[in-house]
Design a protein around this motif. Structure first.
Motif, PDB file in Angstrom:
ATOM      1  N   MET A   1       0.826  -1.188   0.000  1.00 60.10           N
ATOM      2  CA  MET A   1       0.000   0.000   0.000  1.00 60.10           C
ATOM      3  C   MET A   1       0.871   1.253   0.000  1.00 60.10           C
ATOM      4  O   MET A   1       0.519   2.234  -0.625  1.00 60.10           O
ATOM      5  CB  MET A   1      -0.926  -0.074   1.227  1.00 60.10           C
ATOM      6  N   LYS A   2       1.991   1.168   0.702  1.00 62.42           N
ATOM      7  CA  LYS A   2       2.903   2.315   0.756  1.00 62.42           C
ATOM      8  C   LYS A   2       3.439   2.622  -0.635  1.00 62.42           C
ATOM      9  O   LYS A   2       3.593   3.778  -1.007  1.00 62.42           O
ATOM     10  CB  LYS A   2       4.063   2.025   1.706  1.00 62.42           C
ATOM     11  N   GLY A   9       1.772   9.659  -5.341  1.00 63.35           N
ATOM     12  CA  GLY A   9       2.373  10.942  -4.963  1.00 63.35           C
ATOM     13  C   GLY A   9       3.415  11.385  -5.955  1.00 63.35           C
ATOM     14  O   GLY A   9       3.502  12.572  -6.318  1.00 63.35           O
ATOM     15  N   LEU A  10       4.243  10.465  -6.416  1.00 59.75           N
ATOM     16  CA  LEU A  10       5.260  10.817  -7.409  1.00 59.75           C
ATOM     17  C   LEU A  10       4.626  11.289  -8.708  1.00 59.75           C
ATOM     18  O   LEU A  10       5.078  12.264  -9.317  1.00 59.75           O
ATOM     19  CB  LEU A  10       6.171   9.622  -7.685  1.00 59.75           C
ATOM     20  N   VAL A  35       3.007  12.913   3.994  1.00 55.10           N
ATOM     21  CA  VAL A  35       1.650  12.374   4.045  1.00 55.10           C
ATOM     22  C   VAL A  35       1.698  10.855   4.025  1.00 55.10           C
ATOM     23  O   VAL A  35       0.985  10.183   4.772  1.00 55.10           O
ATOM     24  CB  VAL A  35       0.797  12.928   2.883  1.00 55.10           C
ATOM     25  N   ALA A  36       2.540  10.281   3.173  1.00 58.79           N
ATOM     26  CA  ALA A  36       2.639   8.828   3.053  1.00 58.79           C
ATOM     27  C   ALA A  36       3.167   8.206   4.337  1.00 58.79           C
ATOM     28  O   ALA A  36       2.827   7.069   4.670  1.00 58.79           O
ATOM     29  CB  ALA A  36       3.526   8.448   1.872  1.00 58.79           C
ATOM     30  N   GLY A  45      -3.596   2.302   5.166  1.00 60.50           N
ATOM     31  CA  GLY A  45      -2.935   1.237   4.393  1.00 60.50           C
ATOM     32  C   GLY A  45      -3.110  -0.109   5.070  1.00 60.50           C
ATOM     33  O   GLY A  45      -3.378  -1.126   4.412  1.00 60.50           O
ATOM     34  N   GLU A  46      -2.962  -0.146   6.397  1.00 60.30           N
ATOM     35  CA  GLU A  46      -3.139  -1.397   7.133  1.00 60.30           C
ATOM     36  C   GLU A  46      -4.590  -1.877   7.048  1.00 60.30           C
ATOM     37  O   GLU A  46      -4.852  -3.073   6.898  1.00 60.30           O
ATOM     38  CB  GLU A  46      -2.725  -1.197   8.596  1.00 60.30           C
ATOM     39  N   PHE A  47      -5.539  -0.939   7.159  1.00 64.52           N
ATOM     40  CA  PHE A  47      -6.953  -1.292   7.052  1.00 64.52           C
ATOM     41  C   PHE A  47      -7.260  -1.886   5.674  1.00 64.52           C
ATOM     42  O   PHE A  47      -7.915  -2.925   5.560  1.00 64.52           O
ATOM     43  CB  PHE A  47      -7.834  -0.052   7.303  1.00 64.52           C
ATOM     44  N   ALA A  48      -6.765  -1.216   4.655  1.00 64.33           N
ATOM     45  CA  ALA A  48      -6.993  -1.708   3.283  1.00 64.33           C
ATOM     46  C   ALA A  48      -6.343  -3.074   3.093  1.00 64.33           C
ATOM     47  O   ALA A  48      -6.926  -3.973   2.477  1.00 64.33           O
ATOM     48  CB  ALA A  48      -6.454  -0.707   2.265  1.00 64.33           C
TER      49      ALA A  48
END
Length: 159
Positions: A1-2, A9-10, A35-36, A45-48
Motif C-alpha cells: 500500500m505504501k 504521490g510521485l 503524508v505517506a 494502508g493497514e486497514f486496506a
C-alpha cells in the motif's frame, strides 16, 4: 500500500512540478512523503491490507467449495440420470400393461360399436333413397304441363 501511495504521490508531484518548476517539485515531493509516512496513511494502508486479506481468504474458501462441488457434480448427474431412467422405465411398464389390459377389455365393445355404426349408416342410406323416390313420385303427376306462352315447343319441333 505504501508503494501505491508513493507512486501516486510521485505521479502527482511530477505533473504539478513540471509546471511549477524544480523548486516547487521538491516541495510537492516532500509533502507527499510526509503524508505517506503519517500515522493516518499507515492506518489506512493497514486497514486496506486487512480487507484485501479477508477478501482473499473468502475467495479462497469459495473457490475451494466450488471446486469440491464441481468434482461431485458428474457423480450426482450420473446418479440422478440413472434414477430417472429407472423410474421412467418402471412407469412405462406399468402404463404399457394397463393400456394393453384396457384394449383387450374393450375390444369386443369397440367392435360392436363399429358394427352398430355401419348398420346405422346403411339404414340412413336406405331412408335417404326412399325419400328421394317419394319426392320424385310427388313431382311426377299426370297434370304436369309446361306453360308455353310463346309456343316454343312447337317451333323447336318444326325446325
Amino acid at each position: 500500500m505504501k508503494r501505491v501511495m508513493f507512486v501516486v504521490g510521485l505521479g502527482a508531484g511530477f505533473v504539478l512540478g513540471a509546471r511549477a518548476g524544480r523548486e516547487r517539485y521538491d516541495q510537492i515531493v516532500e509533502v507527499t512523503k510526509k503524508v505517506a509516512q503519517s500515522d493516518t496513511a499507515k492506518r489506512a494502508g493497514e486497514f486496506a491490507q486487512s480487507r484485501l486479506d479477508d477478501a482473499s481468504d473468502s475467495i479462497a474458501r469459495l473457490t475451494g467449495t466450488i471446486s469440491e462441488q464441481s468434482r461431485e457434480l458428474p457423480t450426482r448427474l450420473v446418479h440422478t440420470t440413472e434414477s430417472l431412467r429407472e423410474d421412467l422405465k418402471r412407469r412405462y411398464e406399468e402404463i404399457g400393461e394397463s393400456i394393453d389390459e384396457v384394449v383387450e377389455r374393450n375390444r369386443e365393445r369397440f367392435d360392436d360399436a363399429v358394427e352398430r355404426n355401419l348398420e346405422k349408416q346403411a339404414q340412413n342410406l336406405i331412408a335417404v333413397g326412399d325419400l328421394r323416390e317419394q319426392s320424385l313420385d310427388d313431382l311426377a303427376t299426370e297434370h304436369d304441363e309446361m306453360i308455353d306462352e310463346g309456343h316454343a315447343d312447337e317451333r323447336n319441333l318444326r325446325e
